[in-house]
Structure formats: structure tokens, C-alpha cells
Design a protein around this motif. Structure first.
Motif, PDB file in Angstrom:
ATOM      1  N   LYS A 174       8.288  67.052   5.403  1.00  0.00           N
ATOM      2  CA  LYS A 174       7.497  68.477   6.086  1.00  0.00           C
ATOM      3  C   LYS A 174       6.979  68.350   7.421  1.00  0.00           C
ATOM      4  CE  LYS A 174       5.752  70.824   1.880  1.00  0.00           C
ATOM      5  NZ  LYS A 174       4.416  70.950   1.191  1.00  0.00           N
ATOM      6  N   CYS A 220       3.585  69.348   9.271  1.00  0.00           N
ATOM      7  CA  CYS A 220       2.683  69.517   8.368  1.00  0.00           C
ATOM      8  C   CYS A 220       1.584  68.477   8.584  1.00  0.00           C
ATOM      9  CB  CYS A 220       3.518  68.863   6.987  1.00  0.00           C
ATOM     10  SG  CYS A 220       2.420  68.532   5.591  1.00  0.00           S
ATOM     11  N   GLU A 221       0.244  68.838   8.245  1.00  0.00           N
ATOM     12  CA  GLU A 221      -0.882  67.984   8.352  1.00  0.00           C
ATOM     13  C   GLU A 221      -1.531  67.416   6.970  1.00  0.00           C
ATOM     14  OE1 GLU A 221      -2.889  67.558  11.362  1.00  0.00           O
ATOM     15  OE2 GLU A 221      -1.581  68.386  12.441  1.00  0.00           O
ATOM     16  N   ALA A 222      -0.521  67.740   5.941  1.00  0.00           N
ATOM     17  CA  ALA A 222      -1.077  67.134   4.571  1.00  0.00           C
ATOM     18  C   ALA A 222      -2.237  67.656   3.994  1.00  0.00           C
ATOM     19  CB  ALA A 222      -1.098  65.615   4.382  1.00  0.00           C
ATOM     20  N   CYS A 223      -2.326  69.202   4.249  1.00  0.00           N
ATOM     21  CA  CYS A 223      -3.665  69.820   3.437  1.00  0.00           C
ATOM     22  C   CYS A 223      -3.592  69.831   2.233  1.00  0.00           C
ATOM     23  CB  CYS A 223      -3.615  71.286   4.311  1.00  0.00           C
ATOM     24  SG  CYS A 223      -2.603  72.252   3.218  1.00  0.00           S
ATOM     25  N   CYS A 232      -0.110  73.928  -0.159  1.00  0.00           N
ATOM     26  CA  CYS A 232       0.784  74.392   0.634  1.00  0.00           C
ATOM     27  C   CYS A 232       0.960  75.919   0.446  1.00  0.00           C
ATOM     28  CB  CYS A 232       2.276  73.668   0.287  1.00  0.00           C
ATOM     29  SG  CYS A 232       3.170  74.173   1.694  1.00  0.00           S
ATOM     30  N   VAL A 233       0.991  76.622   1.422  1.00  0.00           N
ATOM     31  CA  VAL A 233       1.221  78.231   1.616  1.00  0.00           C
ATOM     32  C   VAL A 233       2.599  78.569   2.359  1.00  0.00           C
ATOM     33  CG1 VAL A 233      -0.779  78.874   0.637  1.00  0.00           C
ATOM     34  CG2 VAL A 233      -0.675  78.436   3.165  1.00  0.00           C
ATOM     35  N   LEU A 234       3.125  77.562   2.631  1.00  0.00           N
ATOM     36  CA  LEU A 234       4.344  77.991   3.548  1.00  0.00           C
ATOM     37  C   LEU A 234       5.223  79.078   3.169  1.00  0.00           C
ATOM     38  CD1 LEU A 234       5.925  74.253   4.022  1.00  0.00           C
ATOM     39  CD2 LEU A 234       5.012  75.691   6.019  1.00  0.00           C
ATOM     40  N   CYS A 267       3.662  76.553   9.143  1.00  0.00           N
ATOM     41  CA  CYS A 267       2.404  75.656   8.624  1.00  0.00           C
ATOM     42  C   CYS A 267       1.222  76.363   9.133  1.00  0.00           C
ATOM     43  CB  CYS A 267       2.639  74.160   8.793  1.00  0.00           C
ATOM     44  SG  CYS A 267       1.015  73.617   8.341  1.00  0.00           S
ATOM     45  N   PRO A 268       0.067  76.521   8.436  1.00  0.00           N
ATOM     46  CA  PRO A 268      -1.182  77.400   8.957  1.00  0.00           C
ATOM     47  C   PRO A 268      -1.873  76.222   9.868  1.00  0.00           C
ATOM     48  CG  PRO A 268      -1.322  76.926   6.606  1.00  0.00           C
ATOM     49  CD  PRO A 268       0.019  76.843   7.016  1.00  0.00           C
ATOM     50  N   GLN A 269      -1.547  74.827   9.212  1.00  0.00           N
ATOM     51  CA  GLN A 269      -2.334  73.848  10.071  1.00  0.00           C
ATOM     52  C   GLN A 269      -1.999  73.784  11.396  1.00  0.00           C
ATOM     53  OE1 GLN A 269      -4.350  74.246   7.218  1.00  0.00           O
ATOM     54  NE2 GLN A 269      -5.180  72.122   8.156  1.00  0.00           N
ATOM     55  N   SER A 310       1.084  68.266  -1.961  1.00  0.00           N
ATOM     56  CA  SER A 310       0.746  69.506  -2.411  1.00  0.00           C
ATOM     57  C   SER A 310       1.817  69.798  -3.622  1.00  0.00           C
ATOM     58  CB  SER A 310       1.037  70.477  -1.277  1.00  0.00           C
ATOM     59  OG  SER A 310       2.413  70.568  -0.997  1.00  0.00           O
TER      60      SER A 310
HETATM   61  S1  SF4 Z   1       0.265  74.263   4.588  1.00  0.00           S
HETATM   62 FE1  SF4 Z   1       2.085  73.077   3.751  1.00  0.00          FE
HETATM   63  S2  SF4 Z   1       3.191  72.230   5.409  1.00  0.00           S
HETATM   64 FE2  SF4 Z   1       1.039  72.950   6.160  1.00  0.00          FE
HETATM   65  S3  SF4 Z   1      -0.303  71.173   5.972  1.00  0.00           S
HETATM   66 FE3  SF4 Z   1      -0.405  72.247   4.121  1.00  0.00          FE
HETATM   67  S4  SF4 Z   1       0.950  71.076   2.939  1.00  0.00           S
HETATM   68 FE4  SF4 Z   1       1.666  70.623   4.901  1.00  0.00          FE
END
Ligand code: SF4
Length: 507
Positions: A374, A380-383, A386-388, A395-397, A457
């Protein structure tokens, strides 16, 4: 209830809120004296006490608000997501409830321009409204929630997303929408029409800013973020400032004309900024009453927008855009495998991820593998939440403020307020439009569960741990020690150049 805005907005014909900026200690003492004077003006129903206005640390708005109330002026406290996570915000709300201060102005907040502390931005403004509205319902505390909206966006996606986000704010529990600063009657009318045509049950207050030459020059560069003054208005104000009174009469006259226009358009009231002088406020309101019968002529004079900018009523239809290949691919995969349904494949994957989850080494490997795929595709920031799929595979991050429910008000012609990049929400809007999924953007995306940062995620999704629209987690349960927002690289150090401001919008 004394000073409660929902009561006063209903009971007054055209109530006025005055913005009180408490920028430092010396100013705070002045602000309190000003509050005493404003409390004597009958149409002024509240003083709106700022927090982080223009990204600068100010005085604690709760303390200032308490003192403002003691001087007879009901406060409207600005609550931003800049320096408090969800737990801090709930603590502040409890303090406000204990003080019986119930008017709050819920904002994302400007990116801090002073101090060393990293901003928090745990929530965005729609999540913040949701937190306040939940507390209102849970504890029966009648918080009145003001929210911001900017019709003064002259790039198509910026503007349309502002309106769409207002709909989300109303759905989340907003009670009053206050516009960003602007001097364009056509845009004031556009917003009112948008709200009326969609039957949004929210009163509108128009921002009436008394603009001096120095502030006009600064706003002409988009500073503070979200505030923009057209070159024509800068020139007009510069000419006016050569008059013997330094242009004061002309400034107040423009403010009075704006109030008359707002009344004519059917706005519920005005939000006056740029002056703390009660005598100015009285003069503006008295003159506006005289001008009211000629409000349409005033509207013709109040045309300081971008002549080449976007207006809904004159927008030309756009040729249909194509979705980027990555979105098309994930759309096809989503349709083919139906993983959101209770299918055989989903059950198998759930079993597999549960098995992986019990083995720490494999669990970590899965997280790294997911990130490895990702990161190059989406940044991707590994939040871990995931809401892609809810954000058109943006990516919201990658938004410096980590917003999940739409853009903040800080963009200038599609450019981000914080970093040298296009606002990520431009792509979200364009992709949703290309896929005929604009209504889906109105879905509320809840705050991520921060405890899941740097976990997979995929595992979280299949094991039902993550926070997403169809699986909301209680806000308190998903609190974690605030993870500061990522190091912002490529941070804006200067206002966007005219060529950046006029840049073509592209997917
Ligand atoms: S929303 Fe998805 S792509 Fe973005 S940081 Fe989170 S896991 Fe990664």
C-alpha cells in the motif's frame, strides 16, 4: 436558557455574533473590556472566543469565555482539533458543561504557525461535531454547535466539497453554519440557495469582516488559510485608505452593505469580525438598517470574487473523467469478491487472519507485507483502520491534518494549506464524480482507533477490530496516547504564487 444561541437565534430578527480574538495576555485584558461594551449592544447575542486563530497560540478560550460571560456577554467558545485529542476534547466539554457554557464553535483549526509542539489533529471537524452531539444526547447537555462553511472557494472541487461537507456537519448535529470571510454577494447567495434547495435545516450566519489595508494585503496571499481577498478589493481598500480618515468610513460602509445583503438574502444573522469596537458594530448595524430596502444595489457593489472562478449557476458541464487504473482495478476486485458480504471467501479469510493473528511473527509479517503493497500505491502510513474504499482510494493519512470527512477550509485554489501539494480531497471528489459516487461521500467516517496504528488493517478488518462507517467504535474505547501527526515534509513556508493559485486541476 440565558445566552443559549438556539434561543436567541430563534427569538431575534437578525442576531449578531462578534468575534473576539484573544491573542496574548495584553490583548486578553482588552478583550474583556471590549466584551463589556459589546454586551450593551442589543443585537449582539454572543462573543465568539477564538482558539488558534490563524494558527497562532492564543489564550485559553474557556478561561476567556468565562470572563467574557462575567462581563455580561454570552460566549461562543471555539473548539478546534489542533492541540487536543478526543479525550482532551471530552474533558474540555465536561468543563464547559460544569461552567454552564453551552455555545461551542466546532472547527478543524488552522495549522499552527508558532510554538514547537506538534499539532494533534486526532479528529476532524465532522468527528468533533459528532463527539459534541453524542455528549449532548448521552448527558442531556444542550450544547449549541456552530460550524464553519466557506462558499468563497473559486475552484470547482474546493467549492462543491465545502457544500457537501456542510451536509455532513448538519447530519452530525450542527445547529448553525457561519461562513468564512468573503466579499462576494454572489457566493453568499449561492450558499443560501444550496442550503434551501436541499432542505438543510440549519440557519446561516454571514461573515462580515471589517477589512483594513494591512489585513487585506495579507489575505490576498491566502493568509490566514482560507481567507482570500481579490486584487480588485485590495486595490479598492488601498485607494480608500488615502482618505483623511484612513478609509474607516468606507470600511464600515462596506460592512453595513454586507449586513444589508445578508438580510436581503434571508440569512439568519451576521458574524462580525475585524473590529472589536462596539461603536463600530453599532454604526454598521444602524447603517445596515437604512440600507436594507436597497440590498440588491448593495449586492451589485459587493462583487469581489474571482471573475474567472467557479460559481454553480454559471458552471459549464464537464466532460466525463476516467477513473485512474488503480481505482478501476480495486472496483473490479471489490465487485468480484464481495468481501463486505457474508460469503464463503470472507469466512475463509476471517479464519485465516484469526490464525495469523495468534502468531506474533506472522502477524507482524502480514502488517509489513500490507504496508509494502500500500505504501507505493497510496502513501499508506499503517493507520490500521483502512478506509481507502470510502475515499476513492486516496489515503486519509496523506492529508497533513489526517482528515477523513472532507477538506478543511484552508485550501486556496485546490492547494493544501500546509504542504506544497494539491489538496487530497480534489482527487477524492473527481474520482467519486467519475464513478457517479458523489452521494457516498456524505457517509460519516468515524475516528480511527489509534491503538491499531502500525497493525495490519486487513487483520483488523476481518476480525472486526477497526473503526469504519459500518463498524463504529465508541470514541472513548478507541482513545490511545496521541500519536503526533507525522513529520510534515515539504511544508509551505510562503504563500502560493499566483501561478500555483491558478493551476489547472487534474485527477
Ligand atoms: S487508510 Fe489504509 S492506506 Fe491509509 S494509512 Fe490507513 S491502512 Fe494505510
Amino acid at each position: 436558557m440565558l445566552g443559549h444561541l438556539s434561543e436567541t437565534i430563534k427569538s431575534r430578527r437578525f442576531p449578531v455574533i462578534v468575534e473576539l480574538v484573544a491573542a496574548d495576555l495584553r490583548r486578553e485584558a482588552q478583550v474583556l473590556e471590549i466584551a463589556s461594551h459589546l454586551a450593551m449592544v442589543p443585537d449582539v447575542v454572543a462573543g465568539s472566543v477564538t482558539s488558534y486563530a490563524g494558527g497562532r497560540f492564543g489564550q485559553d478560550p474557556v478561561r476567556v469565555g468565562t470572563a467574557v460571560r462575567a462581563r455580561g456577554l454570552p460566549p461562543n467558545i471555539h473548539l478546534t482539533c489542533v492541540n487536543q485529542d478526543r479525550a482532551g476534547i471530552r474533558k474540555t466539554l465536561k468543563a464547559l458543561r460544569a461552567l454552564n457554557i453551552l455555545n461551542v464553535f466546532a472547527l478543524t483549526g488552522d495549522w499552527p504557525t508558532t510554538g514547537d509542539a506538534r499539532p494533534v489533529f486526532d479528529l476532524d471537524s465532522v468527528m468533533l461535531i459528532d463527539v459534541i452531539a453524542s455528549m449532548r444526547a448521552e448527558h442531556d447537555v444542550p450544547f449549541h454547535i456552530s460550524v464553519a462553511v466557506s462558499p468563497f472557494k473559486y475552484a470547482r472541487e474546493d467549492c462543491l466539497y465545502q457544500y457537501l461537507k456542510l451536509e455532513k456537519k448538519v447530519a452530525a448535529g450542527a445547529n448553525l453554519a457561519i461562513t468564512q470571510v468573503g466579499w462576494d454577494a454572489r457566493k453568499f447567495a449561492e450558499l443560501k440557495r444550496y442550503v434551501d434547495e436541499r432542505g438543510l435545516s440549519i440557519p446561516l450566519m454571514g461573515n462580515v469582516y471589517v477589512l483594513n489595508p494591512r489585513t487585506a494585503e495579507r489575505m490576498a496571499t491566502g493568509n490566514p488559510p482560507g481567507c482570500w481577498v481579490s486584487p480588485a478589493l485590495v486595490e479598492q481598500i488601498r485607494r480608500e485608505s488615502e482618505q483623511s480618515d484612513g478609509g474607516l468610513h468606507a470600511r464600515l460602509e462596506r460592512a453595513a452593505e454586507t449586513v444589508a445583503v445578508l438580510k436581503g438574502l434571508g440569512y439568519a444573522g451576521a458574524y462580525i469580525g475585524g473590529t472589536h469596537d462596539a461603536a463600530h458594530v453599532v454604526r454598521i448595524l444602524e447603517r445596515a438598517a437604512e440600507l436594507e430596502p436597497q440590498w440588491q444595489e448593495c449586492a451589485e457593489r459587493l462583487q469581489y470574487g474571482d471573475p474567472h472562478g467557479f460559481y454553480i449557476d454559471s458552471a459549464k458541464p464537464r466532460p466525463k473523467r476516467h477513473l485512474p487504473m488503480v481505482v478501476q482495478t480495486f472496483d473490479v476486485l471489490g465487485r468480484s469478491f464481495q468481501l463486505t458480504q457474508d460469503t464463503w471467501l470472507r469466512r475463509q479469510l476471517t479464519t485465516m487472519f484469526a490464525w495469523i493473528d495468534r502468531r506474533p511473527g506472522l502477524r507482524e509479517l502480514t502488517e509489513r507485507f500490507e504496508y509494502w503493497i500500500k505504501r507505493p500505491l497510496f502513501g499508506c502510513e499503517a493507520c490500521g483502520n483502512c478506509v481507502l474504499d470510502r475515499m476513492e482510494y486516496v489515503c486519509p493519512q496523506t492529508c497533513p491534518k489526517q482528515m477523513r470527512n472532507g477538506p478543511c477550509g484552508g485550501t486556496l485554489n485546490t492547494r493544501c494549506e500546509v504542504v506544497e501539494q494539491e489538496c487530497i480531497w480534489v482527487s477524492v471528489y473527481q474520482r467519486a464524480e467519475a464513478a457517479s459516487r458523489i452521494p457516498d461521500l456524505k457517509t460519516f467516517i468515524p475516528p480511527p482507533d489509534r491503538r491499531l496504528t502500525r497493525t495490519s488493517s486487513w487483520i483488523n478488518y476481518f476480525l472486526g477490530r477497526d473503526s469504519r462507517p459500518e463498524h463504529r467504535r465508541p470514541v472513548d474505547a478507541s482513545t490511545a496516547p496521541p500519536e503526533p501527526v507525522r513529520e510534515v515534509r515539504n511544508q509551505r513556508t510562503h504563500p502560493p504564487s499566483p501561478s500555483e493559485q491558478r493551476r489547472e486541476v487534474s485527477v
